[in-house]
Design a protein around this motif. Structure first.
Motif, mmCIF file in Angstrom:
data_model
loop_
_atom_site.group_PDB
_atom_site.id
_atom_site.type_symbol
_atom_site.label_atom_id
_atom_site.label_comp_id
_atom_site.label_asym_id
_atom_site.label_seq_id
_atom_site.Cartn_x
_atom_site.Cartn_y
_atom_site.Cartn_z
ATOM 1 N N PHE A 1 0.862 -1.175 0.000
ATOM 2 C CA PHE A 1 0.000 0.000 0.000
ATOM 3 C C PHE A 1 0.901 1.228 0.000
ATOM 4 O O PHE A 1 1.860 1.297 0.775
ATOM 5 C CB PHE A 1 -0.894 0.001 1.248
ATOM 6 C CG PHE A 1 -1.935 1.089 1.268
ATOM 7 C CD1 PHE A 1 -3.183 0.879 0.706
ATOM 8 C CD2 PHE A 1 -1.668 2.314 1.850
ATOM 9 C CE1 PHE A 1 -4.151 1.870 0.731
ATOM 10 C CE2 PHE A 1 -2.624 3.324 1.881
ATOM 11 C CZ PHE A 1 -3.879 3.094 1.321
ATOM 12 N N ASP A 2 0.604 2.173 -0.869
ATOM 13 C CA ASP A 2 1.402 3.388 -0.960
ATOM 14 C C ASP A 2 2.874 3.076 -1.224
ATOM 15 O O ASP A 2 3.775 3.741 -0.713
ATOM 16 C CB ASP A 2 1.254 4.218 0.322
ATOM 17 C CG ASP A 2 1.737 5.660 0.151
ATOM 18 O OD1 ASP A 2 1.569 6.211 -0.945
ATOM 19 O OD2 ASP A 2 2.304 6.211 1.121
ATOM 20 N N GLY A 3 3.131 2.012 -1.997
ATOM 21 C CA GLY A 3 4.490 1.661 -2.384
ATOM 22 C C GLY A 3 5.315 0.943 -1.347
ATOM 23 O O GLY A 3 6.508 0.722 -1.542
ATOM 24 N N ARG A 4 4.685 0.547 -0.232
ATOM 25 C CA ARG A 4 5.422 -0.123 0.848
ATOM 26 C C ARG A 4 4.652 -1.330 1.350
ATOM 27 O O ARG A 4 3.445 -1.418 1.178
ATOM 28 C CB ARG A 4 5.667 0.859 2.005
ATOM 29 C CG ARG A 4 6.676 1.951 1.681
ATOM 30 C CD ARG A 4 6.662 3.053 2.721
ATOM 31 N NE ARG A 4 5.455 3.868 2.617
ATOM 32 C CZ ARG A 4 5.115 4.819 3.493
ATOM 33 N NH1 ARG A 4 5.876 5.034 4.563
ATOM 34 N NH2 ARG A 4 4.019 5.532 3.311
ATOM 35 N N GLU A 5 5.378 -2.243 2.002
ATOM 36 C CA GLU A 5 4.760 -3.450 2.538
ATOM 37 C C GLU A 5 4.325 -3.234 3.977
ATOM 38 O O GLU A 5 5.061 -2.665 4.785
ATOM 39 C CB GLU A 5 5.737 -4.623 2.463
ATOM 40 C CG GLU A 5 5.112 -5.948 2.889
ATOM 41 C CD GLU A 5 6.089 -7.105 2.766
ATOM 42 O OE1 GLU A 5 5.946 -7.891 1.818
ATOM 43 O OE2 GLU A 5 7.000 -7.194 3.631
ATOM 44 N N TRP A 6 3.111 -3.739 4.291
ATOM 45 C CA TRP A 6 2.554 -3.617 5.637
ATOM 46 C C TRP A 6 2.205 -4.997 6.170
ATOM 47 O O TRP A 6 1.855 -5.895 5.425
ATOM 48 C CB TRP A 6 1.316 -2.729 5.610
ATOM 49 C CG TRP A 6 1.607 -1.382 5.020
ATOM 50 C CD1 TRP A 6 1.497 -1.027 3.706
ATOM 51 C CD2 TRP A 6 2.101 -0.230 5.716
ATOM 52 N NE1 TRP A 6 1.898 0.275 3.543
ATOM 53 C CE2 TRP A 6 2.276 0.792 4.752
ATOM 54 C CE3 TRP A 6 2.421 0.034 7.046
ATOM 55 C CZ2 TRP A 6 2.747 2.055 5.089
ATOM 56 C CZ3 TRP A 6 2.896 1.301 7.380
ATOM 57 C CH2 TRP A 6 3.046 2.293 6.411
ATOM 58 N N VAL B 1 -3.733 -4.523 8.212
ATOM 59 C CA VAL B 1 -4.549 -3.338 7.923
ATOM 60 C C VAL B 1 -4.396 -2.319 9.041
ATOM 61 O O VAL B 1 -4.272 -1.116 8.788
ATOM 62 C CB VAL B 1 -6.026 -3.745 7.750
ATOM 63 C CG1 VAL B 1 -6.935 -2.516 7.771
ATOM 64 C CG2 VAL B 1 -6.219 -4.516 6.451
ATOM 65 N N GLU B 2 -4.408 -2.764 10.283
ATOM 66 C CA GLU B 2 -4.297 -1.846 11.413
ATOM 67 C C GLU B 2 -2.983 -1.080 11.374
ATOM 68 O O GLU B 2 -2.948 0.137 11.635
ATOM 69 C CB GLU B 2 -4.424 -2.603 12.731
ATOM 70 C CG GLU B 2 -4.411 -1.711 13.972
ATOM 71 C CD GLU B 2 -5.643 -0.829 14.095
ATOM 72 O OE1 GLU B 2 -5.556 0.214 14.773
ATOM 73 O OE2 GLU B 2 -6.697 -1.179 13.532
ATOM 74 N N GLN B 3 -1.900 -1.755 11.044
ATOM 75 C CA GLN B 3 -0.606 -1.084 10.965
ATOM 76 C C GLN B 3 -0.617 -0.004 9.883
ATOM 77 O O GLN B 3 -0.178 1.125 10.100
ATOM 78 C CB GLN B 3 0.496 -2.098 10.657
ATOM 79 C CG GLN B 3 1.888 -1.487 10.609
ATOM 80 C CD GLN B 3 2.934 -2.497 10.194
ATOM 81 O OE1 GLN B 3 2.823 -3.108 9.132
ATOM 82 N NE2 GLN B 3 3.945 -2.681 11.027
ATOM 83 N N CYS B 4 -1.143 -0.347 8.723
ATOM 84 C CA CYS B 4 -1.225 0.600 7.613
ATOM 85 C C CYS B 4 -2.115 1.782 7.985
ATOM 86 O O CYS B 4 -1.747 2.947 7.765
ATOM 87 C CB CYS B 4 -1.762 -0.120 6.379
ATOM 88 S SG CYS B 4 -1.926 0.904 4.919
ATOM 89 N N ARG C 1 6.738 11.083 7.226
ATOM 90 C CA ARG C 1 7.216 9.781 6.774
ATOM 91 C C ARG C 1 7.966 9.044 7.877
ATOM 92 O O ARG C 1 7.896 7.815 7.968
ATOM 93 C CB ARG C 1 8.136 9.983 5.569
ATOM 94 C CG ARG C 1 8.610 8.707 4.896
ATOM 95 C CD ARG C 1 7.658 8.244 3.860
ATOM 96 N NE ARG C 1 8.210 7.159 3.056
ATOM 97 C CZ ARG C 1 7.680 6.720 1.932
ATOM 98 N NH1 ARG C 1 6.579 7.285 1.456
ATOM 99 N NH2 ARG C 1 8.225 5.732 1.270
ATOM 100 N N SER C 2 8.669 9.765 8.729
ATOM 101 C CA SER C 2 9.437 9.105 9.787
ATOM 102 C C SER C 2 8.509 8.423 10.787
ATOM 103 O O SER C 2 8.817 7.332 11.299
ATOM 104 C CB SER C 2 10.350 10.108 10.503
ATOM 105 O OG SER C 2 9.599 11.080 11.217
ATOM 106 N N ILE C 3 7.361 9.031 11.078
ATOM 107 C CA ILE C 3 6.386 8.395 11.969
ATOM 108 C C ILE C 3 5.788 7.166 11.296
ATOM 109 O O ILE C 3 5.630 6.107 11.920
ATOM 110 C CB ILE C 3 5.281 9.391 12.366
ATOM 111 C CG1 ILE C 3 5.864 10.538 13.187
ATOM 112 C CG2 ILE C 3 4.183 8.676 13.159
ATOM 113 C CD1 ILE C 3 4.858 11.611 13.560
ATOM 114 N N GLN C 4 5.460 7.295 10.020
ATOM 115 C CA GLN C 4 4.944 6.149 9.278
ATOM 116 C C GLN C 4 5.910 4.962 9.350
ATOM 117 O O GLN C 4 5.505 3.820 9.548
ATOM 118 C CB GLN C 4 4.706 6.531 7.821
ATOM 119 C CG GLN C 4 3.576 7.512 7.602
ATOM 120 C CD GLN C 4 3.364 7.818 6.129
ATOM 121 O OE1 GLN C 4 4.036 7.269 5.254
ATOM 122 N NE2 GLN C 4 2.429 8.706 5.833
#
Length: 210
Positions: free
Chosen positions: A31-36, A39-42, A51-54
């Motif tokens: 999702f959004d170019g990254r692996e999660w 669903v809750e984490q994403c 981005r650093s918090i993400q």
């Protein structure tokens, strides 16, 4: 919050829906170019533009021996630590949960089949947290988690098998919620499916069906 949805079936009011309906389920997806991991984490990460918090949230991995619920609570707790949420978060939180769930399903055929196996019964989410709307009313994730699963279930059906009236009414509910809370004010992330990126509208809520 997590936990499988409940099936509102006559005579069986508290039957658990399949594990795929649990936002805490650990099943990796893009999702959004990254692996999660889930669903809750994403969802927790998408609350923030920083981005650093993400990435702090994305770095939380399920440890060997832990249950999915433990990982889900770890990312939920981390998501409560930061206050710099995107300015339109109250408006887009339901849409973001929908998008994260949709991405998970689009990338796992077995989860699609599991969700479709529930037929056409109504679903409600497990007991969860709530929040106040601009109108002063209170809404709960138990309601919206069920709506999200029902919407995706209809959208996954082959053409001709969808209950179009139900799809239309659910999409309208999502749109009315967004606009009632002030509308989308910042770009929404893209969603990725099994064959690459599903181009997501950067200003308006997604309309996969209809």
């Amino acid at each position: 919050m997590g936990g499988p949805c409940r099936i509102a079936e006559p005579g069986k009011p508290h039957t658990r829906a399949p594990p795929c309906t649990d936002n805490f389920q650990v099943r990796k997806f893009m999702f959004d170019g990254r692996e999660w991991e889930s669903v809750e984490q994403c969802y927790q990460a998408m609350k923030f533009n920083d981005r650093s918090i993400q990435e702090k949230l994305r770095s939380i991995k399920k440890k060997e021996g832990d249950k999915d619920s433990k990982h889900g609570m770890d990312v939920w707790n981390e998501g409560q630590r930061y206050k710099s949420v995107r300015k339109d978060w109250d408006a887009v939180k339901v849409e973001m949960m929908y998008r994260a769930n949709l991405a998970k399903y689009m990338q796992h055929r077995d989860l699609q089949e599991e969700l479709l196996s529930t037929g056409h019964v109504e679903m409600v989410g497990a007991p969860s947290t709530g929040w106040k709307l601009k109108s002063g009313a209170t809404v709960n994730w138990s309601f919206w988690n069920g709506r999200i699963q029902m919407r995706i279930r209809e959208e996954l059906r082959p053409e001709g098998e969808q209950k179009q009236d139900l799809v239309d009414s659910l999409v309208k509910e999502f749109e009315e919620y967004i606009y009632g809370e002030g509308g989308v004010q910042e770009p929404l992330p893209q969603m990725e499916g099994p064959k690459g990126t599903l181009e997501a509208d950067q200003e308006e809520p997604s309309k996969m069906a209809g």
